[in-house]
Design an enzyme around this catalytic site. Structure first.
Site, PDB file in Angstrom:
ATOM      1  N   ASP B  21       1.016  -1.227  -0.017  1.00 38.24           N
ATOM      2  CA  ASP B  21       0.002   0.514   0.057  1.00 38.24           C
ATOM      3  C   ASP B  21       1.018   1.144   0.058  1.00 38.24           C
ATOM      4  OD1 ASP B  21      -2.089   0.868   0.351  1.00 38.24           O
ATOM      5  OD2 ASP B  21      -1.966   1.491   2.349  1.00 38.24           O
ATOM      6  N   ASP B  23       0.040   4.990   0.807  1.00 36.00           N
ATOM      7  CA  ASP B  23       0.144   6.402   1.718  1.00 36.00           C
ATOM      8  C   ASP B  23      -0.206   5.343   3.539  1.00 36.00           C
ATOM      9  OD1 ASP B  23       0.115   8.278   3.148  1.00 36.00           O
ATOM     10  OD2 ASP B  23      -1.672   9.297   1.928  1.00 36.00           O
ATOM     11  N   ASP B 247      -1.318  -0.740   5.976  1.00 29.13           N
ATOM     12  CA  ASP B 247      -1.561  -0.133   7.407  1.00 29.13           C
ATOM     13  C   ASP B 247      -3.093  -0.616   7.566  1.00 29.13           C
ATOM     14  OD1 ASP B 247      -2.198   1.873   5.205  1.00 29.13           O
ATOM     15  OD2 ASP B 247      -2.403   3.000   6.929  1.00 29.13           O
TER      16      ASP B 247
END
Lengths: 299, 299
Positions: B21, B23, B247
């Site tokens: 991923d 950001d 995240d």
């Protein structure tokens, strides 16, 4: 499948309180359902009977609604015979005056709803009308959102001016758990003037805000509890002697069944006998009406 | 609770394909996560390793995304290393050229997404930009909605110009079951430039359209299947030798777990160790990562 018919005489013998959905039951569009006016007037003339029209439409003020009722020929119905989510919500705001009196409410809704909530609920509403972004090429609008007013509640209803900035404002206000999330009703569509054209209802605006915030709203319209509680408190009705007439299984019939009333399905509106069959197949027993009835023939 | 750490050496020994991923993992806002650039470059230099950045952001074209990547210092990543829902969706439209080639798509999304779908998907998009109601006092706007174009699909994504007329148009197009309902991703919010300010994401627009239509969309972003299928088809990866770094539990970690990859949770983004704990309490095992890792220390 078949639904048991209940006759006019049985209805009069078994029930004291008569609840009616409006569009699809008493009228369809601008045309009264045959026999509806006579039936309503018969009940209103009997002092032992209580009559209420329960609409989920919160886009009209009560005054405007009464004009419509009169125009269609139901002129014997008075202001106290009509209950909408706007009325129940205004009552809720007024009943919790220690929190809401004179305070701000962010409203995704119409000017008419604003008038009802301000006049009968004692709050100050802001947010109605256009709030759109003409250009967001650089994303700078995020810095320009005016969040200077801190409301005590966010109210979601039908709003033809619904927009991205409104979702954003509602979601940010609702980050504060003390700000209440109130919804007039969750009808996803409503009957429009053009056949076959889908008109998104209140449920469209609250679906977006609920998705973004993850919050669980308090809903005031059918089939939810607050409208029934209002009725029980205001009119002291006996649920066992109460019957709800409706055309929609997911609002009217569920509302009747969930509150211990009998329910009468009217074939003059949105849902058909096929929908009742499908609900039964899916085991959705809370959507199965107790009876059906025809105003014109009396059975 | 604790999550097993996995070291750089174990990662290199056990996996051939590395999915990240962006950001919250490689960077946060405009700041690279410590050690991320070095780790990416190390993997890119190893010819036995495949590297993909899987973003759910469809508001940038690939060209714009590559500029951001370069500016942040990840300049060794090339166009083929980046996959977004826009790219997977454009590939879907192109792969079904018999239905979509040269045809209209109604797009609730940005100009950048329009460019990607038109250039790489071979369709003609309409509907982007402002479409709001200045005044609806008499309700007449319902008669004025232009429905003259018949699209082959409705696409929902992030749109700061999202509005009631857009929900209405999408809902009416989707009455035809042959019109496909395609959604880039269902992230309900995304990270914004102002701390503490909620920015509604693609999930807000599709939530409203889904509520009104009752239709089940095909979703192209994480954690949904089409992005994994695209990866398996395009890069011929071995799921058992693939690891996803993320995240967010509900997009990244679920995406890894659902597709038979290992998953590595990074504590540098949206979700915290408390969220993992809560997911475990709720029995949401598909959100529990296999490992955690720190780029800077290598374990």
């Amino acid at each position: 499948m078949s639904i048991n018919r209940i006759s006019k005489n049985e209805l009069l013998a078994n029930y004291d309180t008569f609840l009616f959905d409006a569009d699809g039951v008493l009228w369809t569009g601008d045309i009264p359902v045959p026999g509806a006016i006579e039936w309503i007037n018969l009940l209103l003339e009997d002092p032992s009977k209580k009559v209420f029209v329960l609409t989920n439409n919160s886009t009209k003020t009560l005054e405007q609604y009464m004009k419509k009722i009169e125009k269609l020929g139901f002129g014997h119905l008075g202001r106290n015979n009509v209950i909408s989510p706007a009325i129940v919500l205004a009552d809720y705001l007024k009943s919790n005056a220690d929190k809401f009196s004179g305070e701000y409410v962010y409203l995704i809704g119409t000017e008419n709803l604003k008038a009802t909530l301000e006049n009968d609920g004692g709050v100050k509403c802001f947010g109605t009308g256009p709030d759109s972004i003409r250009d967001h090429t650089d994303g700078d609008f995020i810095h320009k959102v005016d969040m200077s007013i801190a409301p005590k509640a966010v109210v979601c209803s039908y709003d033809a001016h619904f927009s991205y900035p409104k979702i954003m404002k509602a979601s940010n206000y609702l980050q504060d758990p003390s700000v209440e999330y109130l919804v007039t009703n969750q009808d996803y569509t409503f009957p429009g003037p053009v056949p076959g054209v889908v008109i998104p209802g209140s449920g469209a605006t609250s679906a977006a805000v609920t998705a973004v915030t993850g919050r669980d709203p308090k809903v005031f319209g059918k089939p939810h509890k607050p409208m029934a509680d209002f009725l029980l408190r205001r009119a002291h009705v006996d649920p066992k002697r109460t019957v709800m007439f409706g055309d929609r299984l997911d609002t009217d019939i569920m509302f009747g069944n969930a509150n211990g009333f009998s329910s009468v399905w009217m074939p003059t509106g949105v849902h058909t006998i096929v929908d009742i069959h499908n609900a039964k197949e899916k085991g959705q027993l809370d959507r199965i009406p107790t009876f059906t009835h025809c105003f014109a023939t009396g059975d």
